[in-house]
Design a protein around this motif. Structure first.
Motif, PDB file in Angstrom:
ATOM      1  N   TYR A   1       0.831  -1.213   0.000  1.00 31.27           N
ATOM      2  CA  TYR A   1       0.000   0.000   0.000  1.00 31.27           C
ATOM      3  C   TYR A   1       0.866   1.264   0.000  1.00 31.27           C
ATOM      4  O   TYR A   1       0.572   2.222  -0.719  1.00 31.27           O
ATOM      5  N   LYS A   2       1.938   1.261   0.779  1.00 33.18           N
ATOM      6  CA  LYS A   2       2.791   2.461   0.888  1.00 33.18           C
ATOM      7  C   LYS A   2       3.468   2.769  -0.447  1.00 33.18           C
ATOM      8  O   LYS A   2       3.591   3.928  -0.835  1.00 33.18           O
ATOM      9  N   LEU A   3       3.904   1.761  -1.159  1.00 33.87           N
ATOM     10  CA  LEU A   3       4.546   1.959  -2.457  1.00 33.87           C
ATOM     11  C   LEU A   3       3.546   2.508  -3.476  1.00 33.87           C
ATOM     12  O   LEU A   3       3.845   3.452  -4.212  1.00 33.87           O
ATOM     13  N   ARG A   4       2.319   1.935  -3.503  1.00 30.93           N
ATOM     14  CA  ARG A   4       1.280   2.441  -4.421  1.00 30.93           C
ATOM     15  C   ARG A   4       0.943   3.891  -4.098  1.00 30.93           C
ATOM     16  O   ARG A   4       0.819   4.726  -4.992  1.00 30.93           O
ATOM     17  N   ARG A   5       0.810   4.201  -2.802  1.00 31.00           N
ATOM     18  CA  ARG A   5       0.460   5.559  -2.385  1.00 31.00           C
ATOM     19  C   ARG A   5       1.559   6.544  -2.774  1.00 31.00           C
ATOM     20  O   ARG A   5       1.276   7.626  -3.297  1.00 31.00           O
ATOM     21  N   ALA A   6       2.822   6.174  -2.539  1.00 32.90           N
ATOM     22  CA  ALA A   6       3.935   7.061  -2.892  1.00 32.90           C
ATOM     23  C   ALA A   6       3.974   7.293  -4.405  1.00 32.90           C
ATOM     24  O   ALA A   6       4.232   8.406  -4.869  1.00 32.90           O
ATOM     25  N   THR A   7       3.695   6.257  -5.175  1.00 33.25           N
ATOM     26  CA  THR A   7       3.687   6.391  -6.630  1.00 33.25           C
ATOM     27  C   THR A   7       2.567   7.312  -7.087  1.00 33.25           C
ATOM     28  O   THR A   7       2.763   8.177  -7.948  1.00 33.25           O
ATOM     29  N   LEU A   8       1.378   7.147  -6.503  1.00 33.62           N
ATOM     30  CA  LEU A   8       0.255   8.023  -6.850  1.00 33.62           C
ATOM     31  C   LEU A   8       0.544   9.471  -6.476  1.00 33.62           C
ATOM     32  O   LEU A   8       0.220  10.397  -7.231  1.00 33.62           O
ATOM     33  N   LEU A   9       1.153   9.674  -5.314  1.00 35.80           N
ATOM     34  CA  LEU A   9       1.505  11.043  -4.915  1.00 35.80           C
ATOM     35  C   LEU A   9       2.535  11.641  -5.879  1.00 35.80           C
ATOM     36  O   LEU A   9       2.469  12.828  -6.199  1.00 35.80           O
ATOM     37  N   GLY A  10       3.473  10.810  -6.323  1.00 37.39           N
ATOM     38  CA  GLY A  10       4.451  11.283  -7.303  1.00 37.39           C
ATOM     39  C   GLY A  10       3.795  11.668  -8.618  1.00 37.39           C
ATOM     40  O   GLY A  10       4.136  12.687  -9.226  1.00 37.39           O
ATOM     41  N   LEU A  11       2.824  10.845  -9.069  1.00 37.27           N
ATOM     42  CA  LEU A  11       2.084  11.172 -10.294  1.00 37.27           C
ATOM     43  C   LEU A  11       1.321  12.486 -10.129  1.00 37.27           C
ATOM     44  O   LEU A  11       1.303  13.328 -11.033  1.00 37.27           O
ATOM     45  N   ALA A  12       0.693  12.648  -8.978  1.00 37.04           N
ATOM     46  CA  ALA A  12      -0.060  13.879  -8.723  1.00 37.04           C
ATOM     47  C   ALA A  12       0.867  15.084  -8.723  1.00 37.04           C
ATOM     48  O   ALA A  12       0.537  16.136  -9.294  1.00 37.04           O
ATOM     49  N   GLN A  13       2.030  14.945  -8.105  1.00 37.40           N
ATOM     50  CA  GLN A  13       2.989  16.055  -8.075  1.00 37.40           C
ATOM     51  C   GLN A  13       3.463  16.410  -9.476  1.00 37.40           C
ATOM     52  O   GLN A  13       3.570  17.590  -9.831  1.00 37.40           O
ATOM     53  N   GLN A  14       3.729  15.410 -10.294  1.00 40.51           N
ATOM     54  CA  GLN A  14       4.148  15.668 -11.683  1.00 40.51           C
ATOM     55  C   GLN A  14       3.053  16.395 -12.443  1.00 40.51           C
ATOM     56  O   GLN A  14       3.330  17.311 -13.216  1.00 40.51           O
ATOM     57  N   MET A  15       1.799  15.986 -12.208  1.00 41.28           N
ATOM     58  CA  MET A  15       0.691  16.643 -12.897  1.00 41.28           C
ATOM     59  C   MET A  15       0.557  18.095 -12.443  1.00 41.28           C
ATOM     60  O   MET A  15       0.278  18.979 -13.255  1.00 41.28           O
ATOM     61  N   VAL A  16       0.764  18.349 -11.168  1.00 39.38           N
ATOM     62  CA  VAL A  16       0.680  19.721 -10.653  1.00 39.38           C
ATOM     63  C   VAL A  16       1.766  20.580 -11.278  1.00 39.38           C
ATOM     64  O   VAL A  16       1.520  21.704 -11.732  1.00 39.38           O
ATOM     65  N   GLU A  17       2.986  20.055 -11.312  1.00 38.28           N
ATOM     66  CA  GLU A  17       4.096  20.818 -11.894  1.00 38.28           C
ATOM     67  C   GLU A  17       3.886  21.061 -13.385  1.00 38.28           C
ATOM     68  O   GLU A  17       4.157  22.143 -13.892  1.00 38.28           O
ATOM     69  N   LYS A  18       3.390  20.062 -14.086  1.00 41.97           N
ATOM     70  CA  LYS A  18       3.177  20.184 -15.525  1.00 41.97           C
ATOM     71  C   LYS A  18       2.031  21.143 -15.835  1.00 41.97           C
ATOM     72  O   LYS A  18       2.045  21.846 -16.839  1.00 41.97           O
ATOM     73  N   ASN A  19       1.049  21.202 -14.943  1.00 39.81           N
ATOM     74  CA  ASN A  19      -0.136  22.008 -15.194  1.00 39.81           C
ATOM     75  C   ASN A  19      -0.104  23.367 -14.504  1.00 39.81           C
ATOM     76  O   ASN A  19      -1.140  23.988 -14.312  1.00 39.81           O
ATOM     77  N   ALA A  20       1.069  23.836 -14.152  1.00 40.77           N
ATOM     78  CA  ALA A  20       1.173  25.105 -13.418  1.00 40.77           C
ATOM     79  C   ALA A  20       0.595  26.272 -14.211  1.00 40.77           C
ATOM     80  O   ALA A  20       0.061  27.207 -13.638  1.00 40.77           O
ATOM     81  N   ARG A  21       0.682  26.232 -15.519  1.00 40.35           N
ATOM     82  CA  ARG A  21       0.200  27.346 -16.336  1.00 40.35           C
ATOM     83  C   ARG A  21      -0.934  26.925 -17.278  1.00 40.35           C
ATOM     84  O   ARG A  21      -1.048  27.446 -18.376  1.00 40.35           O
ATOM     85  N   LYS A  22      -1.735  26.017 -16.849  1.00 38.23           N
ATOM     86  CA  LYS A  22      -2.833  25.527 -17.682  1.00 38.23           C
ATOM     87  C   LYS A  22      -4.125  26.256 -17.347  1.00 38.23           C
ATOM     88  O   LYS A  22      -4.258  26.879 -16.303  1.00 38.23           O
ATOM     89  N   SER A  23      -5.089  26.143 -18.236  1.00 34.47           N
ATOM     90  CA  SER A  23      -6.390  26.768 -18.007  1.00 34.47           C
ATOM     91  C   SER A  23      -7.189  25.943 -16.991  1.00 34.47           C
ATOM     92  O   SER A  23      -6.831  24.819 -16.664  1.00 34.47           O
ATOM     93  N   VAL A  24      -8.268  26.503 -16.513  1.00 41.69           N
ATOM     94  CA  VAL A  24      -9.113  25.823 -15.540  1.00 41.69           C
ATOM     95  C   VAL A  24      -9.675  24.524 -16.119  1.00 41.69           C
ATOM     96  O   VAL A  24      -9.708  23.484 -15.449  1.00 41.69           O
ATOM     97  N   GLY A  25     -10.103  24.549 -17.354  1.00 39.48           N
ATOM     98  CA  GLY A  25     -10.638  23.350 -17.998  1.00 39.48           C
ATOM     99  C   GLY A  25      -9.600  22.244 -18.096  1.00 39.48           C
ATOM    100  O   GLY A  25      -9.908  21.072 -17.865  1.00 39.48           O
ATOM    101  N   GLU A  26      -8.374  22.595 -18.440  1.00 42.75           N
ATOM    102  CA  GLU A  26      -7.307  21.596 -18.540  1.00 42.75           C
ATOM    103  C   GLU A  26      -6.958  21.025 -17.163  1.00 42.75           C
ATOM    104  O   GLU A  26      -6.700  19.833 -17.025  1.00 42.75           O
ATOM    105  N   LEU A  27      -6.973  21.882 -16.136  1.00 48.43           N
ATOM    106  CA  LEU A  27      -6.723  21.401 -14.783  1.00 48.43           C
ATOM    107  C   LEU A  27      -7.830  20.449 -14.322  1.00 48.43           C
ATOM    108  O   LEU A  27      -7.565  19.435 -13.680  1.00 48.43           O
ATOM    109  N   LEU A  28      -9.071  20.794 -14.648  1.00 48.43           N
ATOM    110  CA  LEU A  28     -10.183  19.928 -14.280  1.00 48.43           C
ATOM    111  C   LEU A  28     -10.061  18.566 -14.961  1.00 48.43           C
ATOM    112  O   LEU A  28     -10.294  17.520 -14.334  1.00 48.43           O
ATOM    113  N   ASN A  29      -9.677  18.545 -16.230  1.00 47.78           N
ATOM    114  CA  ASN A  29      -9.462  17.273 -16.931  1.00 47.78           C
ATOM    115  C   ASN A  29      -8.379  16.451 -16.250  1.00 47.78           C
ATOM    116  O   ASN A  29      -8.491  15.228 -16.133  1.00 47.78           O
TER     117      ASN A  29
END
Length: 95
Positions: free
Chosen positions: A24-52
């Protein structure tokens, strides 16, 4: 007779992604890493793109957390004989 090699290869498939881990801890850490990458990649995206992005991440999370599914398949021809012969050697789940 058709070639069953691809089905046998699929039956023997072992996922290598940390998201498929039983830990469970490995899956959770991986998901958090994916979420962090998405946040960094979407720093300058529109609201619609962030919602997607949020919707995609939540649907991935739901799929990952679901238990493994077992499918039983019985297919018969019009004369009552089995229409499919499938030798699938799956691991037994200990529930």
């Amino acid at each position: 007779m058709q070639n069953d090699d691809s089905l046998k290869n699929l039956a023997a498939f072992t996922p290598k992604s940390p998201l498929a881990s039983d830990d469970y801890k490995l899956r959770r850490a991986t998901l958090l890493g994916l979420a962090q990458q998405m946040v960094e990649k979407n720093a300058r995206k529109s609201v619609g793109e962030l919602l997607n992005s949020v919707l995609a991440l939540s649907s991935r999370t739901r799929r990952i957390l679901k238990p493994t599914v077992t499918i039983e398949l019985d297919v018969f021809s019009p004369n009552g004989n089995r229409a499919i012969l499938w030798d699938y050697k799956a691991k037994e789940l200990n529930d």
